[in-house]
Scaffold this motif. Structure first.
Motif, PDB file in Angstrom:
ATOM      1  N   VAL A 111       0.627  -1.365   0.104  1.00 53.44           N
ATOM      2  CA  VAL A 111      -0.057  -0.002  -0.146  1.00 53.44           C
ATOM      3  C   VAL A 111       0.962   1.342  -0.067  1.00 53.44           C
ATOM      4  O   VAL A 111       2.103   1.346   0.402  1.00 53.44           O
ATOM      5  CB  VAL A 111      -0.883   0.012   1.168  1.00 53.44           C
ATOM      6  N   PRO A 112       0.341   2.421  -0.454  1.00 54.62           N
ATOM      7  CA  PRO A 112       1.084   3.571  -0.187  1.00 54.62           C
ATOM      8  C   PRO A 112       1.397   4.005   1.256  1.00 54.62           C
ATOM      9  O   PRO A 112       0.751   3.331   2.089  1.00 54.62           O
ATOM     10  CB  PRO A 112       0.120   4.777  -0.852  1.00 54.62           C
ATOM     11  N   LYS A 113       2.640   4.875   1.385  1.00 57.82           N
ATOM     12  CA  LYS A 113       3.060   4.845   2.699  1.00 57.82           C
ATOM     13  C   LYS A 113       1.902   5.579   3.743  1.00 57.82           C
ATOM     14  O   LYS A 113       1.832   5.188   4.832  1.00 57.82           O
ATOM     15  CB  LYS A 113       4.133   5.831   2.654  1.00 57.82           C
ATOM     16  N   VAL A 296      -1.216  -0.878  19.246  1.00 58.62           N
ATOM     17  CA  VAL A 296      -0.337  -1.648  18.399  1.00 58.62           C
ATOM     18  C   VAL A 296       0.044  -1.199  17.063  1.00 58.62           C
ATOM     19  O   VAL A 296       1.211  -0.793  16.660  1.00 58.62           O
ATOM     20  CB  VAL A 296      -1.025  -3.014  18.667  1.00 58.62           C
ATOM     21  N   PRO A 297      -0.972  -1.097  16.188  1.00 61.16           N
ATOM     22  CA  PRO A 297      -0.765  -0.563  14.991  1.00 61.16           C
ATOM     23  C   PRO A 297       0.074   0.864  14.841  1.00 61.16           C
ATOM     24  O   PRO A 297       0.905   1.195  13.800  1.00 61.16           O
ATOM     25  CB  PRO A 297      -2.014  -0.753  14.254  1.00 61.16           C
ATOM     26  N   ALA A 298      -0.444   1.711  15.597  1.00 55.95           N
ATOM     27  CA  ALA A 298       0.155   2.889  15.642  1.00 55.95           C
ATOM     28  C   ALA A 298       1.688   2.732  15.954  1.00 55.95           C
ATOM     29  O   ALA A 298       2.684   3.460  15.047  1.00 55.95           O
ATOM     30  CB  ALA A 298      -0.518   3.872  16.620  1.00 55.95           C
ATOM     31  N   LEU A 299       2.013   2.170  16.973  1.00 54.45           N
ATOM     32  CA  LEU A 299       3.373   2.136  17.427  1.00 54.45           C
ATOM     33  C   LEU A 299       4.300   1.489  16.343  1.00 54.45           C
ATOM     34  O   LEU A 299       5.318   1.577  16.308  1.00 54.45           O
ATOM     35  CB  LEU A 299       3.738   1.524  18.879  1.00 54.45           C
ATOM     36  N   GLN A 300       3.537   0.337  15.891  1.00 53.33           N
ATOM     37  CA  GLN A 300       4.332  -0.554  14.850  1.00 53.33           C
ATOM     38  C   GLN A 300       4.998   0.360  13.651  1.00 53.33           C
ATOM     39  O   GLN A 300       5.793   0.326  13.091  1.00 53.33           O
ATOM     40  CB  GLN A 300       3.494  -1.502  14.157  1.00 53.33           C
ATOM     41  N   SER A 301       3.652   1.271  12.991  1.00 54.19           N
ATOM     42  CA  SER A 301       3.959   2.241  11.918  1.00 54.19           C
ATOM     43  C   SER A 301       5.215   3.054  12.572  1.00 54.19           C
ATOM     44  O   SER A 301       5.952   3.422  11.675  1.00 54.19           O
ATOM     45  CB  SER A 301       2.671   2.881  11.578  1.00 54.19           C
ATOM     46  N   ARG A 302       5.018   3.750  13.719  1.00 50.67           N
ATOM     47  CA  ARG A 302       6.034   4.699  14.192  1.00 50.67           C
ATOM     48  C   ARG A 302       7.601   4.237  14.256  1.00 50.67           C
ATOM     49  O   ARG A 302       8.360   4.697  13.927  1.00 50.67           O
ATOM     50  CB  ARG A 302       5.618   5.183  15.787  1.00 50.67           C
ATOM     51  N   LEU A 303       7.422   3.030  14.487  1.00 50.75           N
ATOM     52  CA  LEU A 303       9.119   2.218  14.853  1.00 50.75           C
ATOM     53  C   LEU A 303       9.414   2.169  13.276  1.00 50.75           C
ATOM     54  O   LEU A 303      10.717   2.041  13.284  1.00 50.75           O
ATOM     55  CB  LEU A 303       8.639   0.940  15.568  1.00 50.75           C
ATOM     56  N   MET A 304       8.393   1.782  12.404  1.00 49.36           N
ATOM     57  CA  MET A 304       9.083   1.262  11.163  1.00 49.36           C
ATOM     58  C   MET A 304       9.581   2.485  10.590  1.00 49.36           C
ATOM     59  O   MET A 304      10.640   2.755   9.775  1.00 49.36           O
ATOM     60  CB  MET A 304       7.981   0.905  10.244  1.00 49.36           C
ATOM     61  N   ASP A 305       9.285   3.853  10.890  1.00 53.79           N
ATOM     62  CA  ASP A 305       9.528   5.118  10.559  1.00 53.79           C
ATOM     63  C   ASP A 305      10.900   5.569  11.142  1.00 53.79           C
ATOM     64  O   ASP A 305      11.747   5.841  10.386  1.00 53.79           O
ATOM     65  CB  ASP A 305       8.637   6.343  11.202  1.00 53.79           C
ATOM     66  N   VAL A 306      11.145   5.143  12.349  1.00 49.02           N
ATOM     67  CA  VAL A 306      12.585   5.278  12.945  1.00 49.02           C
ATOM     68  C   VAL A 306      13.265   4.576  12.804  1.00 49.02           C
ATOM     69  O   VAL A 306      14.648   4.826  13.027  1.00 49.02           O
ATOM     70  CB  VAL A 306      12.392   5.823  14.515  1.00 49.02           C
ATOM     71  N   ALA A 307      13.186   3.507  12.234  1.00 44.59           N
ATOM     72  CA  ALA A 307      14.193   2.207  12.165  1.00 44.59           C
ATOM     73  C   ALA A 307      14.221   1.866  10.728  1.00 44.59           C
ATOM     74  O   ALA A 307      14.278   0.778  10.167  1.00 44.59           O
ATOM     75  CB  ALA A 307      13.714   0.887  12.849  1.00 44.59           C
ATOM     76  N   SER A 308      14.161   2.977   9.849  1.00 46.83           N
ATOM     77  CA  SER A 308      14.245   2.761   8.212  1.00 46.83           C
ATOM     78  C   SER A 308      15.161   2.005   7.638  1.00 46.83           C
ATOM     79  O   SER A 308      14.987   1.442   6.751  1.00 46.83           O
ATOM     80  CB  SER A 308      13.962   4.393   7.461  1.00 46.83           C
TER      81      SER A 308
END
Length: 372
Positions: A111-113, A296-308
């Motif tokens: 999906v788009p970001k 859960v989904p909010a922090l999952q997405s957040r962590l994917m941002d900071v651990a690029s």
């Protein structure tokens, strides 16, 4: 299906703690060590497997992880004594974080970001459905046919999921440039650690209550043990709603959404301690607390941002943190009970932990700006 198998295997143990305690002739708080053992399996196994498998095709990784899920839950059902049971629970937890992490990466890539958190929420929907249907059913089944039967059924679900994954999940390449050194490099980032700390502390409050939900409901409301599985459906329904809404909110406004969810959790965990004195108020509060799964989904997405630069490990570490929160919540809730604070004390401990997560999240934002 993967979420249903893994989620039911994780949370069913919490609803069956009294039965398992009787089986091994231990106290309910001692049976809570089974919850902790599973959580440490996730914490230790998740990052290890993520680093080792980051370069492999995603479908093959998922199949291997489901095989471990199958073996761990089967060993749980057949455990002859407490030490074997604890070991089986640890093994069952090993694939948890990596499975959800890899599945989230596959979904996010489709999906788009701007829709990533919603896609991750759809993956996590299996875990929410496990709490809506899987856990109440397995708790009822464990009460009428023995807790061992519950884990045998979970093993069958894992086997079916493995077959479905083999036949229906398409080939998705791993990261061909991934190396252990590259993946582990994410651990040098302070903002990653702070985000993980938000998950560990902020979500521990929910587990503080959930780990002892059966005896808490029995003692606070006077309900029969056979009623608890149906009460857990209210929690599961809240998780389904929170999972969907949380993902959509995070896509639109990540930071305000995370603040709001943490505040929500603190408020309604505190409310449970003071107002869950009858069945109907308990149903409403369990539903509202379940909605806090939006974290859960909010922090999952957040962590994917900071651990690029280390997506596999970053996505997995989030679930390691959530299951460390599982262990932390179960441990602190058990301490509160063991010193005699009463059956409302796990909810009070939970509210405090959720509230502490708020300033920790503020710190993570400061660190992220500095890293950026």
């Amino acid at each position: 299906m993967g979420g249903l198998a893994i989620g039911t295997g994780e949370f069913a143990a919490m609803g069956l703690l009294p039965s398992m305690a009787d089986s091994f002739d231990i106290s309910v708080s001692e049976a809570g060590y089974g919850v902790i053992a599973y959580a440490f399996g996730v914490v230790i196994g998740g990052p290890f497997l993520a680093v080792l498998t980051a370069h492999l095709p995603r479908q093959r990784v998922l199949i291997g992880l489901l095989a471990i899920v199958l073996a761990g839950n089967l060993a749980t059902a057949l455990a002859p004594e407490m030490i074997c049971w604890l070991t089986a629970r640890f093994i069952s937890g090993i694939p948890h974080g990596t499975y959800y992490g890899i599945a989230s990466l596959v979904a996010a890539s489709m999906v788009p970001k701007g829709q990533r958190a919603s896609a991750i929420g759809q993956v996590m929907l299996g875990l929410a459905v496990a709490n809506l249907l899987g856990v109440p059913f397995s708790t009822w089944l464990g009460q009428v046919a023995g807790w061992e039967t519950t884990f045998l059924v979970i093993s069958v679900i894992a086997l079916v999921t493995l077959a479905l994954t083999f036949y229906f999940i398409p080939f998705v390449a791993g990261d061909s440039t991934a190396t252990p050194i590259k993946e582990l490099g994410v651990l040098k980032q302070a903002d990653v650690w702070a985000t993980l700390l938000v998950a560990t502390i902020g979500f521990a409050g929910m587990f503080s209550l959930y780990s002892y939900i059966t005896p808490s409901l029995q003692n606070l409301t006077g309900m029969a043990e056979s009623t608890v599985p149906w009460m857990l459906m209210a929690w599961g329904a809240g998780m389904v709603i929170g999972n969907i809404v949380g993902g959509k909110c995070a896509d639109r406004a990540m930071v305000p959404s995370l603040y709001g969810i943490l505040i929500w959790n603190a408020l309604f965990l505190a409310a449970f301690a003071f107002f869950a004195t009858d069945i109907w108020s308990s149903v409403i509060l369990l539903f509202l607390i379940g909605c806090g799964f939006a974290l859960v989904p909010a922090l999952q997405s957040r962590l994917m941002d900071v651990a690029s630069n280390a997506q596999s490990l970053g996505a997995t570490l989030n679930h390691s943190a959530f299951n460390l929160s599982n262990a932390l919540g179960a441990w602190l809730g058990g301490i509160a009970l063991s010193v005699g604070f009463g059956w409302e004390s796990p909810a009070i401990v939970g509210a405090v932990l959720a509230a502490i997560g708020i300033p920790v999240f503020a710190l993570s934002l400061v660190l992220a700006r500095r890293e950026g």
